[in-house]
Design an enzyme around this catalytic site. Structure first.
Site, mmCIF file in Angstrom:
data_model
loop_
_atom_site.group_PDB
_atom_site.id
_atom_site.type_symbol
_atom_site.label_atom_id
_atom_site.label_comp_id
_atom_site.label_asym_id
_atom_site.label_seq_id
_atom_site.Cartn_x
_atom_site.Cartn_y
_atom_site.Cartn_z
ATOM 1 N N GLY A 20 0.785 -1.224 0.000
ATOM 2 C CA GLY A 20 0.000 0.000 0.000
ATOM 3 C C GLY A 20 0.816 1.272 0.000
ATOM 4 N N ASP A 75 3.697 1.970 -1.081
ATOM 5 C CA ASP A 75 4.470 2.229 -2.293
ATOM 6 C C ASP A 75 3.606 2.756 -3.438
ATOM 7 O OD1 ASP A 75 6.669 1.367 -0.975
ATOM 8 O OD2 ASP A 75 6.960 -0.488 -2.124
ATOM 9 N N THR A 76 2.411 2.124 -3.648
ATOM 10 C CA THR A 76 1.670 2.397 -4.890
ATOM 11 C C THR A 76 0.192 2.675 -4.690
ATOM 12 O OG1 THR A 76 1.145 0.047 -5.240
ATOM 13 C CG2 THR A 76 3.246 0.839 -6.124
ATOM 14 N N GLY A 131 -1.258 -6.308 10.890
ATOM 15 C CA GLY A 131 -1.286 -7.581 11.586
ATOM 16 C C GLY A 131 -0.251 -8.525 11.006
ATOM 17 N N GLU A 142 0.742 -13.646 1.055
ATOM 18 C CA GLU A 142 -0.242 -13.490 -0.016
ATOM 19 C C GLU A 142 0.329 -14.023 -1.337
ATOM 20 O OE1 GLU A 142 -2.659 -9.748 -0.053
ATOM 21 O OE2 GLU A 142 -1.491 -9.419 -1.876
#
Length: 1502
Positions: free
Chosen positions: A226, A228-229, A256, A290
């Site tokens: 988040g 960064d971009t 988290g 992820e």
């Protein structure tokens, strides 16, 4: 989930049906009956009916284990839409899974609409086969071959749009389904379904009951860091995707340590994942977890993953360097070392994928490119291909098998594949099908058709713009020349996974402009090029080449039939003409389609007329396609093409090259070009041209002047040649004549006929079938002053030349080949004209030829002199020995030749053949070898009178083959023969005076075959082990051979050993088992009584021939080849027994142990290990039981000894129907379960067919059902005495057994004359499953044992018992008996019953008239016999019950006027006959159940 009786299928329809065009049903319902039949499926079916939608739904429950019905498969094919209701137990049914496979195949091939309904089942469980679907597949482990197909179908269907019904109102979901179906049916284009997955359409409104309208909740999942971009690149990308209607999942800020379960679910529910790899991406362990899950989904579910390297070097991600290396080091320092391995693997994998590298280009342009690629990926274009792609599956399998990397979606290498073949062979079709099949795996897919045509008409720049338009359709591609185009293509594609198909390329510049090198394209890209020019592909260094072959005959007939008859086979009366057309077209798909469509609807006579026309005038449409390749050739290449088409098809390449080179046509270069352009093929050094190309070539010759053959360059039609020669129409234009003397009338040829053909190069006059009895001198008449006018002749072939010599003025200085076979020549020529270029003289079978003149002067460069069959030839001129360039000298069967010619100076000689020169009797010794003859490879001296070879034979150091067969005077061989180091083949067969083979002082490692059969040798040399490369040793009928040396066991290369007929040979070497490569061993007719024990070590043995002996000396345990000799004191002689090590002979294909006195137990169960066994000979033995189960290659049951009682052939899946050659065997019992090929259709056999199949005897030469010709009289005698039983796969009582009942018992009342002409009873039962052991008691048959494990569900037991073997009738008047009762009963420690095992049973009375083909097919015939059936279920009276209670009501076949057929007995009331006969079947130790035949006479109560 299907009907039990296929004939009773009903599909509801309505007159108000939405659509009727071309489909019998609108919707097909596929479902698991026990889950949804009476609830959801029933409501859905009624709702569809109310809408007027014609819906197919099976009418009844399917009985367990039944095979899927053909009618059901047909219904799938006739339905526009398939609804698949995937419930909890759907995958437990093999029927459902096979149904699903069929649906998905039809979807792929015909574009059928398919909608899945996930009924209380998670789509991911279906897609990955987890949960209840995993449990279901555990039940299917016995079907490994099908499992892969089933899993594939489930994975595909779970990725299609559908409904996920969970816990809400089913009514709302059903309403939504019916509305969607109505909308789909109202669309006329069926191919819409192919784009349903992920297409840009509004999402249907959801409810609590319907989670989504598709298995994907999201089309794109964004994975990013988040900070960064989130507020720049990712935000703009998300907005662009949203504007395009692409439903995208993103979450801005994650906190988290552990990744949220909802996020994992979103990954799984997204169709495509964009991983935005920015500077700090690897700093987040959440992002890394992820990423791991994303890559797992890619591998498990085929998830599409595209990386975006946002200001990050891809190599840093791939190799964890720079900021990524620092981030991982940070995690390891902070206690996450145990996870870094998973993270590193995920980064290596994602860093190797094709994607975007955002660094110095406009981010807006990148975002536009990304959204375009995703849209292309979700709306992949499908290329049109014909519906009837005959042979396509096989060719795609070949491609995948030879080049698996093309199909493999996980391969990251860039592969270029070339598909080549001549015009119309199907290159483009294969490329289209391949494109449609794999395009979905790529970021960008582009198919550029007609490259050759567009390149010439519009230029290479246009093609480059077309490719760039496919890549970036909305961006202006400002390129003004080809060089700029090359740069832009490389720049745009170097990081993208691309599928590029370039169709019909014919120039290297086209490849260099569009696909110049592998590094132009991103990892995993595939470039497929189709062309007619193989050389072009080789120059461009393609990774793989695939040649498209013509269709085979069966495929060709099918493709042609679809076009000519609109069905897959020819119509009646059209079979012969169809084969003629198919033969003419010779497997070319274009020709089959064009001619099939052209001949459609025409009558047979019109077909024949068109065929005659095609021989002279090829079809224009086909010719236009083929002619293009010819037009691309240069002048000399065209000349070569025409010469091959008219003269040299099928000829040896070296021979053709010599002729064409003599014509100054540069043959080597030209033939290579023709081969590269697929205009010819070279197989085994022979040149072959496709028939249509050959016809085209013959047509080109006369194309300009079709009515004036004088101006044709080549004459090859017999009637045209005859007309030109007889009318003296020759001109300078004619360069070649091919004259087939199949014309009916004789032809007169004069010098004037050929006078004007000044440029004649090739002259061939021949007959189709070469034979000395086919004299042709009566066909061609020549005047004695005939002259050859042309001095340009290079090739003269005149079969049956009628004159005694060539003309005195025969001057053809450029002649290369002179072939005058079967001619009337007595001498060759009379003058001394120099023929310096003459290479070959062939005068085979010139039976009047007396002598050969001095040809060393006229033809000093001669290489081949072939005189075989010149039976009058007396001598060769001594100068023949001076032909220093002669390679081949063939004098075979020159029977009057009295002396060997000198061969001293023949330094180049390679083949010398004197076989059959029986006139060489005076010369008993072959001439000494002098000088250097190191090139001699083959020497044939068979059937000559020589008595010895000279010691100088050892000088022939290059000799490979020496043939001395049938040299009956040959007494010995010189020791120097062992000096022939290169010798591979030594043939001494039939040398009846040869008594020994010389000892070898050195190794003869190259000798492969040694034939000593029919010689008088008494033993092999002790040095036999020096033949280290020997493969074949034939000692057949060596009557004096008494033993074999131990050294032969060192012949480790030996594959075939033949000692058959060596009557004095009484043993084999003890170490015979060391011959590990031995494949065949033939030893019949020997004195061997005890073979060596080591023979069981011959693991590669396939053929063993040892029929046995009548008298064998008693011996202790020892092995007879693969068998043990076992002394039996109770028998006269010795029986044989297989050893416990028999499974080592798994490669056996042929086993002959007939007449070996095999006794009971001699063949153990281990014979089932012979999985390759195809032929088995067992006749003239004494065993009772034969167990050959699991012999899956066995084709037929062999002839068996009369002692045999039981045959167990379970799982012999290759066993052919009617293959048993069983003689008259009393009480024979068969166990053929899981032999699906053998007894697949037993239930449909009529009575006479079945009886004949199992009671057939030696009265006929074959047991094949198709050839049964036994007379009814013979059959009657057999069926009066033969009992048999059989177990085979099935679920129905055969139709010819008319008394049938569901359950385990049946009663039948008998007519008063039932015993007249009565032969016996046929009994039958359908078994739920097979027992492990079956016992058939003596009163009704014979003991029978068979293992029932690994047996599929439902088998049929069928037995026959002749009345002559029933003791019941020995003391009673049989016509007094009026009731037959059959009951199958069960009892064991777990209190099971027969109703759990026996599903149906039946009985049939067999009469003599049944053998005449009279079958009671209707009620009238049944009533004429007075049949009355009283049926009773398994729940009625048991074994001791009467069975005549209320439940035993009669069947509909009971005669109305005769409710009870009972008679008061004539016998004294105090005497009662035995009334019970038992057939028992035993389930191992757990279950014993019996079939009881009870025939009784009921007494009238007084």
């Amino acid at each position: 989930m299907a009907f039990a009786n296929p004939q009773s299928q009903r599909a509801s329809s309505s007159s108000s049906s939405i659509s009727t065009g071309g489909w019998n049903y609108d919707v097909f319902l596929s479902f698991m009956g026990e889950d949804t039949r009476h609830n959801f499926t029933d409501h859905l079916y009624r709702a569809l009916n109310r809408k007027g939608i014609r819906t197919f739904r099976d009418a009844e429950e399917l009985r367990k284990g039944e095979e899927i019905a053909p009618e059901l498969l047909k219904a799938i094919e006739e339905s526009r839409i398939c609804l698949i209701i995937l419930s909890k137990n759907y995958a437990r049914s093999r029927w459902c899974l096979e149904e699903l496979v069929k649906i998905m195949e039809w979807r792929q091939s015909m574009g059928q609409l398919v909608f899945p309904i996930f009924y209380h089942v998670d789509p991911s469980d279906v897609r990955r086969q987890t949960g209840s679907y995993e449990q279901a597949f555990e039940r299917h482990e016995r079907n490994p071959d099908q499992i892969q197909r089933w899993r594939g179908a489930l994975t595909v269907v779970a990725n299609i749009n559908g409904w996920y019904l969970q816990d809400g109102s089913e009514a709302l979901v059903i309403e939504e389904i019916t509305s969607t179906i109505c909308r789909s049916l109202n669309r006329e284009l069926l191919h819409v379904e192919k784009n349903l997955v992920g297409m840009d359409c509004p999402r249907a409104s959801s409810s609590s009951s319907c989670t989504s309208i598709r298995p994907w909740d999201y089309e794109v999942f964004l994975s990013f860091k988040g900070k960064d971009t989130s507020h720049n690149f990712t935000d703009n990308l998300y907005a662009a995707l949203y504007r395009k209607g692409i439903h995208t999942f993103r979450i801005d800020d994650l906190r988290g340590e552990d990744i949220a379960p909802g996020l994992l679910y979103a990954i799984e529910k997204s169709r495509l994942v964009l991983v935005i790899l920015s500077h700090n991406y690897a700093r987040s362990n959440w992002c890394l977890d992820e990423l791991v899950r994303i890559m797992e989904c890619r591998e498990e579910m085929g998830k599409i993953v595209f990386p975006v390297f946002y200001h990050v070097d891809p190599s840093h991600v791939r190799n964890q360097k720079g900021s990524y290396g620092e981030a991982l080091a940070y995690h390891e320092r902070n206690g996450f070392g145990h996870q870094t391995q998973r993270w590193r693997a995920a980064m290596r994998e994602v860093g190797s994928l094709s994607g975007w590298h955002v660094h110095d280009w406009s981010e807006a342009d990148y975002i536009e490119d990304i959204t375009h690629v995703i849209l292309m990926r979700f709306s992949q274009k499908i290329l049109h291909v014909d519906k009837k792609l005959i042979g396509m599956d096989y060719r795609l399998e070949q491609l995948e098998e030879n080049f698996p990397q093309i199909i493999d979606p996980l391969s990251n290498d860039v592969h270029m594949v070339g598909i080549y073949g001549f015009g119309g062979i199907g290159k483009t079709t294969i490329a289209k099908v391949l494109y449609n099949q794999i395009a979905a795996q790529f970021m960008i897919a582009s198919f550029i058709a007609n490259v050759r045509e567009d390149s010439k008409s519009r230029g290479l720049l246009h093609l480059q713009k077309q490719l760039l338009q496919d890549i970036l359709p909305r961006r202006k591609n400002f390129i003004s020349n080809v060089d700029e185009g090359i740069h832009m293509i490389k720049d745009r594609l170097c990081f993208k996974k691309v599928l590029l198909v370039l169709d019909d390329v014919d120039d290297l510049n086209q490849l260099e402009a569009l696909a110049g090198d592998h590094n132009w394209f991103g990892l995993g890209s595939r470039i497929i090029v189709t062309t007619r020019d193989k050389h072009l592909l080789e120059v461009h260094e393609m990774d793989a080449l695939y040649e498209v072959k013509k269709l085979d005959h069966k495929e060709a007939v099918e493709l042609f039939s679809w076009n000519a008859f609109k069905q897959n086979h020819p119509k009646e009366d059209y079979e012969i003409v169809t084969n003629s057309v198919v033969h003419y077209v010779n497997g070319l798909p274009l020709g089959l389609k064009v001619l099939g469509s052209f001949l459609y609807g025409k009558i047979v006579h019109q077909w024949k007329s068109e065929l005659h026309k095609l021989e002279r005038e090829p079809n224009r449409e086909i010719q236009c396609v083929l002619l293009r390749s010819y037009d691309e050739l240069d002048r000399t290449q065209k000349q070569i093409f025409l010469d091959v088409a008219c003269f040299f098809n099928g000829e040896d390449k070296d021979f053709v090259t010599r002729i064409l080179d003599a014509c100054n046509l540069f043959a080597e270069s030209g033939l290579r070009v023709l081969s590269d352009k697929c205009l010819i093929s070279i197989v085994d050094n022979n040149i072959w041209m496709h028939d249509l190309l050959r016809h085209m070539g013959c047509g080109i010759v006369g194309q300009k002047f079709p009515e004036d053959p004088r101006k044709w360059s080549r004459l090859c039609y017999p009637e045209v040649v005859s007309r030109v020669l007889t009318r003296k129409m020759g001109t300078k234009a004619i360069k070649g004549i091919l004259f087939n003397l199949s014309i009916p009338k004789p032809i007169h040829i004069t010098s004037e006929s050929l006078e004007m053909m000044k440029n004649l190069r090739l002259l061939k006059i021949y007959l189709d079938h070469e034979s000395s009895s086919m004299r042709v001198d009566n066909k061609v008449k020549l005047s004695k002053d005939f002259e050859f006018p042309s001095s340009e002749l290079r090739y003269l072939y005149w079969q049956g030349y009628p004159l005694e010599s060539l003309p005195s003025s025969f001057f053809v200085e450029d002649l290369v080949e002179l072939d005058m076979r079967y001619s009337s020549l007595t001498q060759l020529w009379e003058n001394d004209t120099l023929l310096e270029k003459l290479n070959t003289i062939r005068l085979s079978c010139c039976q009047h030829l007396i002598e050969i003149p001095d040809i060393s002067i006229r033809a000093p460069n001669l290489e081949k002199l072939i005189l075989d069959g010149c039976s009058s030839l007396l001598m060769l001129h001594p100068s023949i020995g001076k032909l220093s360039k002669l390679i081949l000298l063939n004098l075979k069967n020159c029977k009057k030749l009295s002396s060997f010619p000198s061969i001293i100076d023949m330094k180049a000689l390679e083949i010398l053949n004197f076989s059959g020169c029986s006139g060489l009797k005076k010369l008993k010794k072959f001439p000494d070898i002098q000088g250097n003859m190191e090139h001699l490879l083959e020497l044939y001296l068979a059937s000559t009178a020589i008595e010895e070879l000279p010691s100088s034979i050892g000088h022939l150091t290059g000799l490979v083959l020496l043939d001395l067969k049938r040299c009956k005077n040959l007494k010995s061989l010189p020791a120097s023969i062992c000096e022939l180091e290169s010798l591979e083949y030594l043939f001494l067969s039939g040398c009846s005076k040869l008594e020994n083979f010389p000892e070898m002082m050195e190794d003869m490692e190259n000798l492969k075959e040694l034939l000593l059969d029919g010689t008088s040798i008494e033993g092999l040399p002790l040095s036999i082990d020096r033949l280290k490369g020997l493969v074949l040793l034939n000692l057949r009928n060596c009557k004096n051979l008494a033993s074999l040396p131990k050294g032969m066991c060192k012949l480790t290369s030996l594959e075939t050993l033949i000692v058959s007929g060596c009557s004095l040979l009484n043993n084999l070497p003890r170490n015979l088992g060391s011959l590990q490569r031995l494949v065949q061993l033939h030893a019949e007719g020997t004195a061997i009584t005890q073979p060596p024990d080591s023979i069981v070590l011959l693991r590669n043995l396939e053929v063993l021939v040892y029929p046995g002996r009548k008298i064998l000396t008693p011996t202790s345990l020892g092995s007879l080849f693969s068998f043990w000799l076992l002394h039996r004191n109770s028998s006269n002689g010795i029986g044989l027994h297989l050893p416990s090590s028999f499974p080592i002979f798994r490669s056996f294909t042929n086993l002959d142990v007939s007449d070996c006195k095999l006794i009971e137990g001699a063949i153990p169960n281990d014979i089932c290990s012979l999985i390759s066994l195809k032929k088995l000979a067992l006749s003239k033995n004494n065993f009772l039981n034969l167990r050959i189960g699991q012999c899956q290659s066995l084709i037929e049951i062999p002839e068996l000894p009369p002692s045999i009682r039981h045959i167990d052939a379970h799982n012999c899946t290759a066993l052919l129907p009617g293959s048993s050659s069983v003689s008259t065997l009393q009480g024979l019992q068969f166990l053929f379960y899981n032999c699906s090929k053998s007894f697949k259709d037993q239930s449909s056999d009529d009575k006479r067919n079945v009886l004949q199949r199992f009671a057939y005897n030696d009265a006929s030469s074959s047991a094949s059902v198709s050839s049964l010709t036994t007379s009814p009289g013979v059959m009657q005698k057999l069926l009066e005495n033969i009992a048999f039983s059989i177990v085979f796969p099935g679920s129905e009582v055969p139709e010819w057994i008319w008394h049938q009942h569901v359950g385990s018992s049946i009663k039948i009342e008998l007519p008063t004359d039932w015993y007249n002409d009565f032969l016996g009873f046929s009994l039958c039962s359908v078994l739920e499953h097979l027992p492990e052991r079956i016992i058939y008691l003596k009163d009704f048959g014979h003991d029978f044992h068979g293992k029932g494990n690994n047996v599929g569900p439902e088998h049929v037991w069928l037995g026959y018992q002749p009345c002559s073997q029933l003791r019941l009738f020995e003391f009673n008047d049989s016509n007094d008996w009026n009731l037959i009762e059959i009951s199958f009963e069960a009892a064991h420690s777990f209190s099971s019953s027969a109703s759990n095992v026996v599903k149906k049973c039946g009985v049939c009375l067999i009469y003599a008239e049944d053998l005449e083909g009279i079958h009671p097919q209707n009620k009238i015939q049944l009533k004429s016999r007075g049949y009355n059936v009283v049926e009773r279920s398994s729940d009625g009276a048991g074994l001791n019950g009467s069975g005549m209670g209320p439940s035993s009501s009669g069947s509909s076949l009971r005669p109305a006027n005769n409710p009870k057929l009972r008679r008061k007995p004539k016998r004294p009331q105090g005497w009662l006959p035995s009334s019970k006969l038992f057939i028992s079947i035993k389930f191992s130790l757990l279950l014993i159940w019996s079939c009881m035949l009870k025939i009784s006479n009921d007494f009238v109560c007084q």
